[in-house]
Design a protein around this motif. Structure first.
Motif: not given
Length: 246
Positions: A59-64
């Motif tokens: 999820l955090t990678g997708a946000t980045s």
């Protein structure tokens, strides 16, 4: 016998049961013990842990990838409780697996292999209005409410694990509602079968009205001769005894 079905209700309950396995396990291993060996699966617990362990990174990678950025300190601030809960979950899952190994074998008829475990004494001894609650209320209300309010609190302070606990608590409650609903219908089916067997002669042979046969009525044509009806009724009863013998 005709049976009226609430299609929407049954579809909702079946849908909930179909999706409730993982959410329910995520909660119940921490508050129940002595599961049946076919109900609790260690492999499933590991699968849940692995999936939830990589989910925050995804999820955090997708946000980045959409121009955002999250530092390690921000990541830990948001997901520290997430990973703490996963550690707690795996700890209790290992305890549940050890319990299964120590319990009697199911092949000796000493253990129900699909047991949903024993309710924690603190929930069992919970008193409301001066009375202890029954297991149905505990499973459908008290246990899920415990995690619901914990999840709600964690959500309010910005901890994503709160969403997981809150959603899982809803599935936990609805799935036990579906379990008890199925149990109620199973019991009523057995009661109705007994009433049918006991009232069959009265309705089929003697043309008794439902008001005098506990509401049971035979729907269909019958032989005009009373003796013929009685012989057919005996055939019904013989068929029932044959089924029960097997």
């Amino acid at each position: 016998m005709y049976r009226r079905h609430n299609v929407i209700k049954e579809a909702l309950l079946n849908f909930t049961l179909g999706l409730s396995s993982w959410p329910r396990m995520l909660l119940e291993v921490t508050i129940r013990r002595n599961f049946g060996e076919r109900y609790f699966q260690a492999a499933t617990a590991v699968s849940i842990t692995v999936l939830l362990a990589v989910l925050p990174m995804f999820l955090t990678g997708a946000t980045s990838s959409f121009g955002g950025h999250i530092s390690m300190s921000d990541f830990l601030e948001r997901f520290l409780t997430w990973y703490i809960y996963l550690v707690v979950f795996m700890y209790y899952a290992s305890l549940r697996q050890d319990e299964i190994k120590r319990l009697p074998g199911v092949f000796d008829f000493a253990r129900f292999s699909l047991s949903k475990g024993i309710i924690h004494p603190r929930f069992r001894n919970f008193v409301f209005n001066g009375q202890r609650l029954d297991e149905r209320t505990i499973a459908t209300v008290v246990e899920p409410a415990f995690f619901f309010f914990i999840g709600l609190f964690l959500m309010l302070i910005g901890q994503p694990i709160g969403y997981v606990l809150l959603i899982s608590s809803l599935f936990y409650s609805f799935s036990y509602v579906a379990d008890y609903h199925a149990g109620d219908n199973y019991l009523m089916d057995k009661i109705d079968e007994q009433i049918c067997n006991e009232e069959l002669v009265k309705t089929f042979v003697d043309d008794a009205e439902p008001a005098h046969s506990r509401g049971f009525n035979f729907y269909g044509r019958r032989p005009a001769d009373t003796d013929a009806r009685r012989r057919v009724a005996e055939m019904f009863q013989t068929d029932e005894e044959t089924v029960e013998a097997f």
